[in-house]
Design an enzyme around this catalytic site. Structure first.
Site, PDB file in Angstrom:
ATOM      1  N   LYS A  69       0.873  -1.288   0.064  1.00  0.00           N
ATOM      2  CA  LYS A  69       0.198   0.210   0.256  1.00  0.00           C
ATOM      3  C   LYS A  69       1.030   1.406  -0.200  1.00  0.00           C
ATOM      4  O   LYS A  69       0.653   2.326  -0.636  1.00  0.00           O
ATOM      5  CB  LYS A  69      -0.497  -0.290   1.504  1.00  0.00           C
ATOM      6  CG  LYS A  69      -1.843  -1.067   1.249  1.00  0.00           C
ATOM      7  CD  LYS A  69      -3.174  -1.031   2.559  1.00  0.00           C
ATOM      8  CE  LYS A  69      -4.242  -2.465   2.107  1.00  0.00           C
ATOM      9  NZ  LYS A  69      -5.160  -1.950   3.108  1.00  0.00           N
ATOM     10  N   ASP A 105     -10.001   2.127   1.929  1.00  0.00           N
ATOM     11  CA  ASP A 105     -10.415   1.703   3.306  1.00  0.00           C
ATOM     12  C   ASP A 105     -10.556   3.077   4.138  1.00  0.00           C
ATOM     13  O   ASP A 105     -11.445   2.913   4.906  1.00  0.00           O
ATOM     14  CB  ASP A 105      -8.579   1.264   3.580  1.00  0.00           C
ATOM     15  CG  ASP A 105      -8.498   0.132   3.309  1.00  0.00           C
ATOM     16  OD1 ASP A 105      -9.211  -0.747   2.876  1.00  0.00           O
ATOM     17  OD2 ASP A 105      -7.094  -0.058   3.031  1.00  0.00           O
ATOM     18  N   GLY A 128      -1.656  -1.319  15.476  1.00  0.00           N
ATOM     19  CA  GLY A 128      -0.530  -1.646  14.108  1.00  0.00           C
ATOM     20  C   GLY A 128       0.109  -0.064  13.872  1.00  0.00           C
ATOM     21  O   GLY A 128      -0.420   0.857  14.194  1.00  0.00           O
ATOM     22  N   GLY A 130       0.741  -0.268   9.569  1.00  0.00           N
ATOM     23  CA  GLY A 130       1.025  -0.022   8.272  1.00  0.00           C
ATOM     24  C   GLY A 130       0.207   0.695   7.541  1.00  0.00           C
ATOM     25  O   GLY A 130      -0.572   1.668   8.215  1.00  0.00           O
ATOM     26  N   GLY A 131      -0.608   0.525   6.293  1.00  0.00           N
ATOM     27  CA  GLY A 131      -1.158   1.196   5.463  1.00  0.00           C
ATOM     28  C   GLY A 131      -2.192   0.512   6.357  1.00  0.00           C
ATOM     29  O   GLY A 131      -2.830   2.280   6.056  1.00  0.00           O
ATOM     30  N   MET A 132      -2.679   0.308   6.091  1.00  0.00           N
ATOM     31  CA  MET A 132      -4.031   0.163   6.549  1.00  0.00           C
ATOM     32  C   MET A 132      -4.751   0.678   8.249  1.00  0.00           C
ATOM     33  O   MET A 132      -5.551   1.522   8.606  1.00  0.00           O
ATOM     34  CB  MET A 132      -4.756  -1.176   6.852  1.00  0.00           C
ATOM     35  CG  MET A 132      -6.416  -1.458   7.446  1.00  0.00           C
ATOM     36  SD  MET A 132      -7.025  -1.074   5.686  1.00  0.00           S
ATOM     37  CE  MET A 132      -8.955  -1.222   6.925  1.00  0.00           C
TER      38      MET A 132
END
Length: 284
Positions: A69, A105, A128, A130-132
């Site tokens: 991503k 998202d 978390g 990351g990208g999400m």
């Protein structure tokens, strides 16, 4: 689905661990709407070559999943504000060789927070980085949440994400609890995994692992897991058993896939058509 033919429009997804979710959802909608389109999932061995293929072969749409991503940003021509604001891409639309990147998202998280009427004065733990996680933290900030803590083992990505949106970071839960807990790691994902898959996306535990300790589940007022496969992750099962309201990754997957479908085709299906596609997707 129509027989493969030279005039068929192709859309694809790129993921290190592709599932059939998007394939079944999109292809079912194509069939319902009588579109001469087809959707196929891929696990690329070379991301740059894959994106060159999207451009060179005239592939109309490309969904981007972990761990690509952020890496894909350098390979597109234009960033929509939805992707530019969070430096994360999950959708690419190809118009005559011009690749424009989006992030649906963010849209999905935003819609689910609103539709579930989650109070903005809730304290939040997001696990978390990351990208999400970027999409999740950005949606929380934009929705008006102010008491948000990012939990990530990787200090570089975790601290950077938290500070970018004005929130604190911590390396571990250390017994922490909140009104709203959100898992944005692959912990609980079907098939398990070894290590983190997405830059700063914490992991290393398998599909049977609980991403938050039971104490945090018991203390929460709402439990949110972005993992879409399985629809009932260990965290969601634990939350239901504890009588907590839940928001599932399957819901995220449906909304973000629907918005991708609209970007690719220019057609917005009816609620009934979306529901039928969602049921088909989950029946695999």
């Amino acid at each position: 689905m129509p027989i493969l033919n030279k005039d068929m429009t192709l859309c694809i997804s790129l993921s290190a661990r592709p599932s059939n979710n998007g394939t079944r959802f999109h292809n079912h909608l194509y069939e319902q709407l009588g579109l001469n389109w087809i959707y196929k999932a891929f696990a690329p061995t070379d991301l740059a070559q894959a994106i060159s293929g999207v451009r060179g072969l005239g592939i109309r749409g490309c969904a981007v999943s972990m761990p690509y991503k952020e890496d894909v940003i350098a390979l597109v021509d234009e960033m929509d504000p939805s992707a530019q604001a969070i430096d994360s891409v999950n959708t690419i639309v190809n118009t005559d060789g011009h690749l424009k990147a989006y992030n649906t998202d963010y849209t999905a998280i935003e819609q689910l927070l609103q539709s579930n009427a989650v109070p903005t004065d809730y304290s939040v733990l997001v696990q978390g980085a990351g990208g999400m996680a970027k999409a999740t933290v950005a949606a929380l900030r934009d929705a008006g949440f102010t008491d948000v803590t990012v939990v990530a083992r990787n200090e570089n990505t975790g601290r950077a994400l938290a500070e970018h949106y004005g929130f604190p970071w911590r390396a571990a839960l250390d017994g922490g609890t909140a009104d709203l807990i959100i898992n944005v790691t692959p912990i609980g994902m079907e098939g398990g995994m070894e290590g983190g898959m997405e830059g700063g996306m914490e992991g290393g535990a398998g599909s049977d692992s609980l991403s938050f300790p039971q104490e945090a589940v018991n203390a929460a007022k709402v439990v949110f897991d972005v993992v879409a496969l399985p629809a009932e992750t260990p965290l969601i099962k634990a939350a239901r058993a504890a009588g907590k309201p839940v928001i599932t990754g399957a819901e995220v997957a449906t909304i973000q896939a629907l918005e991708q479908f609209v970007l690719y085709t220019g057609v917005r299906p009816t609620e009934e058509q979306v529901q039928a596609a969602e049921e088909f997707m989950r029946a695999q």
